[in-house]
Design an enzyme around this catalytic site. Sequence first.
Site, short mmCIF file in Angstrom:
data_model
loop_
_atom_site.label_atom_id
_atom_site.label_comp_id
_atom_site.label_asym_id
_atom_site.label_seq_id
_atom_site.Cartn_x
_atom_site.Cartn_y
_atom_site.Cartn_z
N ASP A 1 -1.97 -18.19 3.96
CA ASP A 1 -2.93 -19.08 3.29
C ASP A 1 -3.50 -20.09 4.29
O ASP A 1 -4.71 -20.32 4.35
CB ASP A 1 -2.30 -19.78 2.07
CG ASP A 1 -0.84 -20.16 2.27
OD1 ASP A 1 -0.27 -19.79 3.31
OD2 ASP A 1 -0.27 -20.85 1.41
N LYS B 1 3.91 -14.41 5.18
CA LYS B 1 4.24 -15.37 4.13
C LYS B 1 5.78 -15.42 4.06
O LYS B 1 6.39 -15.25 3.00
CB LYS B 1 3.61 -14.89 2.80
CG LYS B 1 3.70 -15.88 1.67
CD LYS B 1 2.57 -16.87 1.63
CE LYS B 1 2.80 -17.91 0.55
NZ LYS B 1 1.94 -19.07 0.62
N TYR C 1 0.81 -1.21 0.00
CA TYR C 1 0.00 0.00 0.00
C TYR C 1 0.85 1.26 0.00
O TYR C 1 0.32 2.36 0.00
CB TYR C 1 -0.92 0.03 1.23
CG TYR C 1 -2.14 -0.83 1.07
CD1 TYR C 1 -2.02 -2.21 1.01
CD2 TYR C 1 -3.41 -0.28 1.01
CE1 TYR C 1 -3.13 -3.01 0.89
CE2 TYR C 1 -4.52 -1.07 0.87
CZ TYR C 1 -4.38 -2.44 0.80
OH TYR C 1 -5.48 -3.23 0.67
N ASP D 1 -5.97 -6.54 5.19
CA ASP D 1 -7.14 -6.11 4.43
C ASP D 1 -7.98 -7.33 4.04
O ASP D 1 -9.20 -7.38 4.23
CB ASP D 1 -6.65 -5.37 3.18
CG ASP D 1 -7.77 -4.64 2.47
OD1 ASP D 1 -8.82 -4.43 3.09
OD2 ASP D 1 -7.58 -4.28 1.30
#
Length: 337
Positions: free
Chosen positions: A205, A172, A125, A229
Amino acid sequence: MTSYRVTCIPGDGIGPEIMAATKVAVAATGVTIDWIDVEAGAEVMDKYGTPLPQAVIDSVRDTKVAIKGPITTPVGSGFRSVNVGLRKELDLYANLRPAVSIPGVVSKYEGVDLVIVRENTEDLYAGVEHMVGKDAAESIKIITRKGTERIARFAFEYARREKRKKVTAVHKANIMKCTDGLFLEVSREVAGDYPDIEFEDRIVDNMCMQLVQKPELYDVLLCPNLYGDIVSDLCAGLVGGLGVAPGANIGLEMAVFEPVHGSAPKYAGLDKADPTALTLSASLMLAHLGEAAAAHALFEAVRAVIGEGKRVTYDLGGTSGTKDMGEAIAEAVAKRI
Ligand code: NAD
């Protein structure tokens, strides 16, 4: 009695209607608020030459607290998101999004009680994006020690204050070893200062699957911007959707309270939209102002009106309009004050 000055940004789309309903419900708490109404969004572009006029930023800097309706961000127009702009300009680095089941809201799950703490200023972002020739594009993901440390501390301090038990860092780092690796490393370091709060981490995930299968195992989720988000919309889905998901953007000196949902343009002006998410955001705002009893009364009033199911909007299975639901919440507040 204390009177508070609060900047009010109604926004566009359904924003003005849900804001009007929220103001009625807040007034019923008896807390005196001097609303400073300011304009932002696509509709003020012609008037001010920008969707985020300086007067809006100056007003939030002055009052330190704001409530905000949603603002439309046209896709791919070069028109920067007012929401992202405001968070960056005021350094509102922490985005708090509770996802709590409300009896009466149709959902596949019961008893969900999660809080997403999302970093609000870095990650993809940061807006460092460009085309590489005509056929490729590049976006730069930025994670800093400073940015991660302050959001991790925010999450642990929040957990301690709200008597929550566990913080889960979402990342991640198996693939993005530098950026998400740093996020995880710094989160672990900060966790060391809070031995009273359990700490664990999950790959994003797997986190999504776990949240769908057993949300009751999780408590406070500490996320970088983009995963935060996405995961917060997933969690909103666990408790009945965007219409009931509140949020807060908090910095060291200022705070802006706003729903998770957007401007739902197709419902604008129809007296149809659900005011719940913004009204619950106002409850978070009252708590932030130190008005705990009023915050609690407003929260409980929303739950009561939804639980009764008589004067609720379409998304909650009712036929009431925005205005009527706001009035029903105000009446329920009055019984609790
Ligand atoms: P959205 O949240 O506006 O709407 C998605 C759908 O969710 C709606 O069509 C509607 O069915 C439902 N919904 C959302 N809020 C509701 C409410 N209060 N009551 C009843 N139903 C509701 O998402 P979108 O369509 O992706 O975005 C529309 C615009 O809003 C876009 O321009 C987007 O950039 C902007 N947006 C702004 C914010 C913000 O201001 N913070 C946040 C998200 C999206």
